[in-house]
Design a protein around this motif. Structure first.
Motif, PDB file in Angstrom:
ATOM      1  N   LEU A 278       0.828  -1.202   0.000  1.00 25.39           N
ATOM      2  CA  LEU A 278       0.000   0.000   0.000  1.00 25.39           C
ATOM      3  C   LEU A 278       0.863   1.253   0.000  1.00 25.39           C
ATOM      4  N   ILE A 279       1.908   1.272   0.825  1.00 27.42           N
ATOM      5  CA  ILE A 279       2.804   2.437   0.859  1.00 27.42           C
ATOM      6  C   ILE A 279       3.488   2.622  -0.492  1.00 27.42           C
ATOM      7  N   LEU A 280       3.925   1.515  -1.110  1.00 27.88           N
ATOM      8  CA  LEU A 280       4.568   1.607  -2.417  1.00 27.88           C
ATOM      9  C   LEU A 280       3.618   2.209  -3.453  1.00 27.88           C
ATOM     10  N   ILE A 281       2.385   1.756  -3.459  1.00 29.63           N
ATOM     11  CA  ILE A 281       1.419   2.237  -4.448  1.00 29.63           C
ATOM     12  C   ILE A 281       1.095   3.710  -4.211  1.00 29.63           C
ATOM     13  N   LEU A 282       0.912   4.099  -2.956  1.00 31.06           N
ATOM     14  CA  LEU A 282       0.614   5.500  -2.655  1.00 31.06           C
ATOM     15  C   LEU A 282       1.766   6.412  -3.040  1.00 31.06           C
ATOM     16  N   ARG A 283       2.970   5.997  -2.737  1.00 33.99           N
ATOM     17  CA  ARG A 283       4.124   6.837  -3.064  1.00 33.99           C
ATOM     18  C   ARG A 283       4.328   6.920  -4.569  1.00 33.99           C
ATOM     19  N   HIS A 284       4.052   5.820  -5.257  1.00 35.08           N
ATOM     20  CA  HIS A 284       4.164   5.853  -6.715  1.00 35.08           C
ATOM     21  C   HIS A 284       3.100   6.762  -7.317  1.00 35.08           C
ATOM     22  N   GLY A 285       1.904   6.777  -6.717  1.00 36.46           N
ATOM     23  CA  GLY A 285       0.859   7.658  -7.221  1.00 36.46           C
ATOM     24  C   GLY A 285       1.198   9.120  -7.043  1.00 36.46           C
ATOM     25  N   LEU A 286       1.903   9.437  -5.967  1.00 36.60           N
ATOM     26  CA  LEU A 286       2.285  10.824  -5.736  1.00 36.60           C
ATOM     27  C   LEU A 286       3.468  11.249  -6.601  1.00 36.60           C
ATOM     28  N   ARG A 287       4.316  10.283  -6.947  1.00 38.71           N
ATOM     29  CA  ARG A 287       5.492  10.618  -7.760  1.00 38.71           C
ATOM     30  C   ARG A 287       5.729   9.475  -8.735  1.00 38.71           C
ATOM     31  N   LEU A 299      12.227   1.684  -2.360  1.00 38.29           N
ATOM     32  CA  LEU A 299      11.619   0.432  -1.912  1.00 38.29           C
ATOM     33  C   LEU A 299      11.862   0.189  -0.421  1.00 38.29           C
ATOM     34  N   THR A 300      13.106   0.452   0.024  1.00 39.64           N
ATOM     35  CA  THR A 300      13.446   0.201   1.421  1.00 39.64           C
ATOM     36  C   THR A 300      12.650   1.098   2.360  1.00 39.64           C
ATOM     37  N   SER A 301      12.593   2.378   2.040  1.00 39.39           N
ATOM     38  CA  SER A 301      11.854   3.300   2.907  1.00 39.39           C
ATOM     39  C   SER A 301      10.363   2.975   2.912  1.00 39.39           C
TER      40      SER A 301
END
Length: 492
Positions: A278-287, A299-301
């Motif tokens: 979920l965090i990966l998808i949200l961060r990808h959506g923002l950037r 990925l690590t963060s």
């Protein structure tokens, strides 16, 4: 417009409408299959299998023009046909000089027979054959119904709707109709949240897949209009906001239901994977764009943020499953795995026959290790049980599937810009099902297996769609040509 162009457009429109109609039929049948205890009851399977077969026959009317879709269909049909023929060979009579199971040679002296079987119980192998064929059929049909990006996105949303429906009906049954016999054929046990399923492990498998389907739908909605990228009208912003609210609410409800099942593997594994995804998808959506050298740090963060969110979520809601982790003893399961490995050592190449675990296991059960008086109908490890039944072809099939899926997911992560969330959600789903299958048998339940294969087929279609070609290099080329032309003028 020429007539042949008009006819081509009409055929495309008719094919698109037919694909959407068959998608809805497949969606309805998958929902019914899951709601009826995942079709764990053999009595419900024939009618459902006929329904899926009819949808597949209608899908054959559609031409498969997409090259990537054709390749996926060919692979599914090849492995389905190969494993089916192998299982049939296990269940047909063979001369005793062929590698039949030793039990038939022992019986030949008593019964005077001149033939035997690879399978220790040919009848059980014949009965298990439809459950083997059906996932390949559903996978190939889903690929044929998802040949372009619009169809694949639509089908993924429909599969998400199936998962959410199962979660909502499970909650309603748990709260208002705990004594109902409609779904699993028995009333709910005290202190157990299993919804429409017969036990908590099946419920956790279905809820976990529904959660990853929701992640994929979230990624698709974010890809349509990436956050902070476009200015939208107020009505569009409002619709988008409420869609995110619905997806977030459904995801939160699904996560709470996962905890309430108290399934240790199903709950913990799904949440450990779900929140980082979920965090990966949200961060990808923002950037959407990021430099290649920052990928590992990104990925690590994201994973660390997901772990922190998981710990906070478990601290708030995880007491039921954590208390069960402390109180449960798995000695019997460990002993079952050891006995299954002994059976595999005696039948490493040809197996004991598809669906024959309950027939062969008593011969290897170690009563000194497993002191419980319960009967083991499953190995609680799908990899061991399927290898025991099918033999070496099962290992070849598993290796081919993981390699193929890995290539598709890698292609989606590297080639898709706005839809990287789909391979992220699919990766989480694959890891969840694989890890859960190490300690349970989710893919041996028809409803779970069919829902999972349909999700993978729709997601792989999205991963393999080509990006539109960019025109920037042409502009650069034309600009450089103009510069050369101006220089030649000035020099002249």
């Amino acid at each position: 417009m020429p007539r042949h162009h008009i006819r081509t457009l009409q055929r495309k429109s008719l094919s698109h409408l037919m694909s959407l109609g068959l998608q809805w039929l497949m969606t309805l049948l998958l929902a019914v299959t899951l709601l009826l205890n995942g079709a764990a009851d053999p009595n419900t399977r024939p009618a459902l299998a006929i329904g899926f077969a009819l949808i597949s026959l209608l899908a054959l009317l559609l031409s498969v023009k997409n090259r990537a879709s054709r390749a996926l269909v060919r692979h599914a049909l090849f492995w389905g046909l190969f494993l089916s023929l192998w299982s049939i060979l296990q269940a047909v009579p063979l001369p005793l000089w062929l590698p039949v199971h030793p039990v038939w040679r022992d019986l030949s002296a008593t019964l005077g027979t001149t033939h035997g079987y690879v399978s220790v119980n040919p009848s059980a192998t014949w009965h298990a054959l439809p459950s083997l064929i059906l996932p390949f059929t559903v996978f190939a049909t889903t690929v044929m119904l998802s040949q372009n990006e619009a169809l694949a996105r639509s089908f993924w949303h429909k599969l998400t709707l199936v998962g959410v429906t199962v979660v909502l009906v499970s909650v309603l049954r748990q709260v208002f109709f705990p004594d109902s016999l409609v779904f699993s054929g028995q009333a709910l046990g005290a202190g157990q949240f299993s919804g429409v399923f017969i036990n908590r492990n099946l419920a956790a498998s279905a809820f976990g897949l529904a959660a990853f389907a929701l992640l994929g739908s979230l990624a698709i909605h974010m890809a349509k209009d990436p956050w902070l990228k476009k200015k939208q009208e107020k009505g569009e912003q409002s619709n988008k906001f409420w869609m995110y609210v619905l997806l977030a609410s459904a995801l939160f409800l699904t996560a709470v239901c996962l905890i309430l099942t108290r399934s240790r593997a199903g709950s913990l594994v799904s949440l450990v994977l779900l929140l980082p995804c979920l965090i990966l998808i949200l961060r990808h959506g923002l950037r959407e764009r990021f430099a290649p050298w920052t990928l590992i740090r990104w990925l690590t963060s994201s994973f660390l943020l997901g772990v922190i969110a998981l710990l906070l979520f478990l601290a708030a809601y995880g007491e039921p499953v954590l208390s069960r982790v402390e109180a449960t003893n798995d000695t019997g399961r460990w002993c079952t795995w050891a006995s299954t490995l002994e059976a595999i050592k005696d039948n490493p190449l040809f197996g004991t026959g598809l669906g024959t675990f309950r027939d062969i296991f008593p011969m290897y059960r170690n009563s000194g290790c497993d002191g419980s008086g319960s009967a083991w109908h499953r190995a609680h490890n799908s990899f061991l049980e399927i290898y025991l039944g099918i033999g070496l072809p099962a290992l070849l099939f598993a290796a081919a599937v993981y390699v193929r899926v890995g290539k598709v997911l890698h292609h989606g992560l590297t080639m898709r810009r706005s839809l990287k969330g789909i391979p992220i959600a699919m990766t989480g789903a694959v890891l969840f099902v694989s890890t859960h299958s190490l300690v349970d048998f989710p893919l041996q339940i028809p409803g779970i297996a069919l829902y999972f294969t349909a999700l993978m087929a729709a997601g792989m279609g999205l991963c393999l769609k080509k990006q539109q070609t960019r025109r920037k290099p042409r502009r650069i080329h034309s600009m450089s040509a103009n510069v050369r032309h101006q220089r030649s003028k000035s020099s002249g």
